[in-house]
Design an enzyme around this catalytic site. Structure first.
Site, PDB file in Angstrom:
ATOM      1  N   SER A  14       0.819  -1.119  -0.181  1.00 27.63           N
ATOM      2  CA  SER A  14       0.103   0.072   0.276  1.00 27.63           C
ATOM      3  C   SER A  14       0.801   1.236  -0.190  1.00 27.63           C
ATOM      4  O   SER A  14       1.913   0.881  -0.414  1.00 27.63           O
ATOM      5  CB  SER A  14      -1.264   0.098   1.214  1.00 27.63           C
ATOM      6  OG  SER A  14      -2.306   0.932   0.870  1.00 27.63           O
ATOM      7  N   LEU A  15       0.535   2.261  -0.016  1.00 23.64           N
ATOM      8  CA  LEU A  15       1.011   4.298  -0.095  1.00 23.64           C
ATOM      9  C   LEU A  15       0.920   4.289   1.505  1.00 23.64           C
ATOM     10  O   LEU A  15      -0.003   4.445   2.180  1.00 23.64           O
ATOM     11  CB  LEU A  15       0.709   4.698  -0.965  1.00 23.64           C
ATOM     12  CG  LEU A  15       0.929   3.922  -2.277  1.00 23.64           C
ATOM     13  CD1 LEU A  15       0.330   5.244  -2.726  1.00 23.64           C
ATOM     14  CD2 LEU A  15       3.062   4.465  -2.702  1.00 23.64           C
ATOM     15  N   CYS A  24     -51.375  12.354  -0.649  1.00 25.53           N
ATOM     16  CA  CYS A  24     -52.657  12.206  -0.088  1.00 25.53           C
ATOM     17  C   CYS A  24     -53.267  13.446   0.589  1.00 25.53           C
ATOM     18  O   CYS A  24     -54.300  13.414   1.040  1.00 25.53           O
ATOM     19  CB  CYS A  24     -52.930  10.636   0.337  1.00 25.53           C
ATOM     20  SG  CYS A  24     -52.598  10.901   2.029  1.00 25.53           S
ATOM     21  N   LYS A  41       6.234   9.222  -6.657  1.00 33.83           N
ATOM     22  CA  LYS A  41       7.116   8.457  -6.215  1.00 33.83           C
ATOM     23  C   LYS A  41       8.850   8.246  -6.481  1.00 33.83           C
ATOM     24  O   LYS A  41       9.031   9.911  -8.119  1.00 33.83           O
ATOM     25  CB  LYS A  41       6.535   7.075  -7.188  1.00 33.83           C
ATOM     26  CG  LYS A  41       5.785   6.688  -7.902  1.00 33.83           C
ATOM     27  CD  LYS A  41       5.231   5.835  -8.322  1.00 33.83           C
ATOM     28  CE  LYS A  41       3.603   5.559  -8.216  1.00 33.83           C
ATOM     29  NZ  LYS A  41       2.977   5.026  -9.695  1.00 33.83           N
ATOM     30  N   LYS A  49      -3.897   9.539  -8.507  1.00 41.32           N
ATOM     31  CA  LYS A  49      -4.026   8.165  -8.138  1.00 41.32           C
ATOM     32  C   LYS A  49      -6.178   8.122  -8.287  1.00 41.32           C
ATOM     33  O   LYS A  49      -6.626   8.682  -7.248  1.00 41.32           O
ATOM     34  CB  LYS A  49      -3.928   8.173  -6.351  1.00 41.32           C
ATOM     35  CG  LYS A  49      -4.482   7.483  -5.700  1.00 41.32           C
ATOM     36  CD  LYS A  49      -3.852   7.633  -4.171  1.00 41.32           C
ATOM     37  CE  LYS A  49      -4.266   5.976  -3.109  1.00 41.32           C
ATOM     38  NZ  LYS A  49      -4.864   5.672  -3.246  1.00 41.32           N
TER      39      LYS A  49
HETATM   40  S1  IVH Z   1       1.773   3.305  -7.159  1.00 44.83           S
HETATM   41  C1  IVH Z   1       4.143  -0.276  -4.379  1.00 44.83           C
HETATM   42  N1  IVH Z   1       0.578   4.532  -7.982  1.00 44.83           N
HETATM   43  O1  IVH Z   1      -3.574   3.379  -4.055  1.00 44.83           O
HETATM   44  C2  IVH Z   1       3.247   0.591  -5.737  1.00 44.83           C
HETATM   45  N2  IVH Z   1      -0.896   3.293  -6.849  1.00 44.83           N
HETATM   46  O2  IVH Z   1      -3.152   3.759  -1.949  1.00 44.83           O
HETATM   47  C3  IVH Z   1       2.336   1.363  -4.697  1.00 44.83           C
HETATM   48  N3  IVH Z   1      -3.827   3.723  -6.589  1.00 44.83           N
HETATM   49  O3  IVH Z   1      -2.393  -0.009  -3.695  1.00 44.83           O
HETATM   50  C4  IVH Z   1       1.125   2.321  -5.431  1.00 44.83           C
HETATM   51  N4  IVH Z   1      -3.300   5.382  -8.224  1.00 44.83           N
HETATM   52  O4  IVH Z   1      -4.226   0.450  -5.608  1.00 44.83           O
HETATM   53  C5  IVH Z   1       0.226   4.091  -7.567  1.00 44.83           C
HETATM   54  N5  IVH Z   1      -0.501   6.204 -10.268  1.00 44.83           N
HETATM   55  C6  IVH Z   1      -0.779   4.647  -8.304  1.00 44.83           C
HETATM   56  C7  IVH Z   1      -2.128   4.429  -8.030  1.00 44.83           C
HETATM   57  C8  IVH Z   1      -2.022   3.628  -6.888  1.00 44.83           C
HETATM   58  C9  IVH Z   1      -4.184   4.355  -7.465  1.00 44.83           C
HETATM   59  C10 IVH Z   1      -3.688   3.037  -5.926  1.00 44.83           C
HETATM   60  C11 IVH Z   1      -3.216   1.104  -5.468  1.00 44.83           C
HETATM   61  C12 IVH Z   1      -2.057   1.398  -4.093  1.00 44.83           C
HETATM   62  C13 IVH Z   1      -3.443   2.738  -3.356  1.00 44.83           C
HETATM   63  C14 IVH Z   1      -2.758   2.886  -2.568  1.00 44.83           C
END
Ligand code: IVH
Length: 676
Positions: free
Chosen positions: A81-82, A405, A284, A112
């Site tokens: 996840s992030l 009514c 990233k 996102k």
């Molecule tokens: S990078 C290791 N990029 O957001 C890679 N995630 O809250 C980690 N998500 O589980 C994810 N758009 O399902 C990445 N452009 C994007 C994204 C993205 C949506 C989702 C993804 C992740 C979640 C985390």
């Protein structure tokens, strides 16, 4: 509340909402509210690290691997996840930290997408396997056959590369979502809360054809693994993946924190122009060597973060407050708003729930209000901008007469969840009738295809229907129905209108043979649904014996409580009920209990089953029928009295509750085996 208690409370709440979100696709709170709780827990745990435990929601990715029968696939590369950031300061801290550790790092900023993560594996350039995130670390579920139905997933890549695994977000376009929900409503099915849940539910459908119809999309945002190719940066991988036929994430390469912030703001500013829901931006580190150096924690990569946008809020004006009358006669106030675009859709109305809510916020016609979407989809009025209140407004009061009514409306006792309900006292009220007829015709009840809300509304307004029984007298008015173009599209050709009218009349005719449990459910007796209908069918030979049953007889039935016994007794005591039943019978609607199961000698005699999730080969209704045929009882909720929980794929809170109570969990296979 003391700190350990608060920590335990937050953990419990977060686990609950995790299950709702990840396992049941049915969130009850917005991401924003969830994030606030998680942050509070993180803060308390960082202040009191002695209380951190590995099971804490702060220490693992939200979803659990589904209990189920689909094949589990091991993750070769964890689907992490992030970490979420919510302010500019937090974002800049992240950038500084990276800059301290790396030499001249470059960053990539991407939208996102608010969908669900899947990994796609390709062998020799051919799509071989698609899996969900599952627990993110060990296993996901095989959803290949459904993913094959998504047009933006190339089945064959441009190059015959030996091996490739990519990760992307499956989502549903806002427009497609609205069309799916309109259809759900038309067919009397449950609506999806938001595009994410709809996409998640769709991906888990057993029938890939449904996936094809629902038009999902995917955007790829990460190269997970590759053989036969080398890359230096994430941007390079996305460009390569695009050449291979994938729809990839849009990205901006940035160096300074200023550039990153501007890129994040630019996405936020353009949120409304995306055809799908966004819930933030992802920042990233671009260089793959840099990523390796930074590594990951057990939950998130150290080289990326999610910047979460606060829920979008807009100001708009309350043009009017309408009163809706529901099937049970409940009067619900609805604010009619000056239409505004909010989080991807146009919002022009918001429920005000009840008088207490109106009083608490002091909402008046003419007020400017701040709106936001709860659980990402339901428009909600947060507050009134008092400075903008026009002169001469007065507090709003729900009337004490039904707006449809004119009968008196009375305030009932306060319901814990819904507040005080105000109900119209006239059971023949046309507004109640519209909803009652839609319920009567729904799949759960008489299952009359084509008799959805729009057709019912027209039939009522043109005077074709005055009560339920009129449905079965429409046949004699076929020509009028065609002339008035009751069915089909507006402006349809006359021959098409004839066809759709005949289709509806045939569906009505076909429903006459239904067993009486469907009819009982369709009558809309309060507290009497599908299961109670079934119980009545199995206990009485026909509708007229049910109508004549005394309170004592009803309450004597296993599974019948005081409230439903009273409701049934009251309902059948009304002269209107007698009239409707007689007309239904005269029209040829079946009044006999047909597939009766009084076989208390059956193998399941004395056992109560609760069904949950999607079974591999039968529908839940078929399983219930099988259980009842063998003397078992099917109940809607898990309690200490439950003997077995029959669980299929996507089993949710019922499974957790049953596990907690130590109830035996069985699969469809087990059920069939028990019968052999
Ligand atoms: S990078 C290791 N990029 O957001 C890679 N995630 O809250 C980690 N998500 O589980 C994810 N758009 O399902 C990445 N452009 C994007 C994204 C993205 C949506 C989702 C993804 C992740 C979640 C985390």
């Amino acid at each position: 509340m003391k700190v350990p208690e608060r920590i335990s409370e937050l953990r419990k709440q977060l686990e609950y909402h995790n299950r709702k979100y990840y396992d049941e696709d049915s969130p009850e709170i917005s991401d924003y509210e969830y994030d606030n709780m998680l942050r509070e827990l993180e803060m308390l745990e960082s202040e009191h690290p002695q209380w951190i435990v590995p099971e804490s929601p702060t220490q693992h990715v939200g979803g659990t691997v589904k209990h189920g029968f689909g094949s589990k696939i091991s993750h070769d590369v964890p689907m992490l996840s992030l970490e979420d950031k919510f302010t500019r300061e937090e974002l800049i801290d992240f950038v500084y930290k990276i800059k301290r550790e790396l030499d001249e790092p470059r960053f990539v900023v991407e939208p996102k997408i608010d969908g669900l993560s899947v990994a796609l594996r390709y062998q020799g350039g051919q799509f071989a396997l698609g899996i969900t995130r599952g627990d993110g670390i060990n296993f996901g579920e095989d959803v290949t056959s459904n993913l094959r139905m998504i047009k933006s997933i190339p089945l064959k890549l441009a190059e015959e590369i030996p091996y490739l695994e990519v990760r992307g977000e499956v989502y549903m376009d806002n427009e497609v979502f609205e069309a799916v929900n309109a259809r759900q409503e038309e067919e009397g099915r449950k609506l999806f809360a938001n595009p994410r849940n709809c996409a998640a539910g769709t991906l888990r459908q057993l029938n890939p054809q449904v996936v094809a119809e629902r038009k999902l999309s995917i955007i790829i945002f990460n190269l997970q693994a590759v053989q036969g190719k080398e890359f230096e940066s994430h941007a390079q991988t996305l460009d390569y993946l695009s050449e291979q036929g994938f729809k990839v994430s849009k990205y901006a390469v940035c160096k300074t924190e200023e550039e990153i912030w501007n890129a994040i703001c630019a996405i936020d500013d353009n949120r409304g122009s995306f055809s799908y829901a966004l819930d933030g931006a992802v920042v990233k580190v671009d260089s793959l060597a840099h990523r390796l150096k930074l590594g990951t924690t057990s939950k998130v990569p150290r080289w990326a973060i999610a910047y979460k946008y606060p829920p979008e809020e807009k100001q708009t004006q309350v043009l009017d407050i309408e009163i809706n009358v529901g099937r049970t006669g409940r009067l619900t106030p609805l604010a009619i708003l000056n239409p505004v675009r909010l989080a991807g859709t146009t919002v022009s109305r918001a429920s005000l729930h009840n008088q207490d809510q109106i009083d608490r916020l002091d909402i008046r016609i003419g007020d400017t209000v701040i709106i936001r979407k709860a659980a990402e989809i339901i428009p909600q009025i947060m507050s009134v901008v008092k400075e903008k209140r026009p002169v001469g407004t007065t507090p709003f009061q729900i009337p004490d007469r039904c707006p449809v009514c004119g009968s008196s409306a009375v305030r009932e006792t306060v319901d814990e969840n819904e507040g005080a309900a105000i109900r119209c006292t006239n059971s023949n009220c046309p507004a109640q009738l519209a909803r009652l007829i839609v319920h009567f015709a729904s799949r759960q009840a008489m299952d009359i295809e084509g008799l959805g809300p729009a057709v019912v509304e027209t039939l009522l307004s043109k005077g074709y229907l005055k009560d339920l029984s009129d449905i079965y007298y429409l046949q004699s008015r076929r020509d009028d129905l065609i002339r008035d173009a009751i069915t089909g599209r507006p402006n349809a050709k006359k021959s098409d209108t004839s066809k759709s009218t005949d289709k509806l009349l045939a569906a009505i005719e076909g429903s006459k043979d239904n067993d009486i449990d469907r009819l009982i459910n369709g009558l809309g007796i309060s507290n009497v649904g599908k299961f109670t209908g079934n119980l009545l069918k199995n206990s009485f030979p026909d509708m007229f014996s049910i109508a004549n049953a005394s309170f004592e007889e009803l309450i004597g039935l296993d599974g019948f409580g005081e409230i439903s016994s009273k409701a049934v007794e009251d309902y059948f005591a009304q002269p209107q009920t007698k009239y409707i039943l007689e007309r239904l019978q005269k029209a040829g609607v079946n009044m006999q209990s047909k597939n009766v199961n009084r076989s208390i000698s059956g193998i399941f005699r004395g056992a109560t089953f609760v069904l949950t999730g999607t079974l591999p080969s039968m529908t839940r209704d078929e399983a219930a029928e099988l259980i009842e045929k063998h003397g078992g009882r099917v109940s809607g909720s898990v309690s200490k009295k439950t003997t077995y929980l029959l669980a299929g794929e996507e089993a949710g809170s019922k499974l957790t509750k049953a596990q907690g109570l130590g109830i035996k969990i069985i699969s469809e296979d087990d059920l069939v085996r028990m019968l052999q």
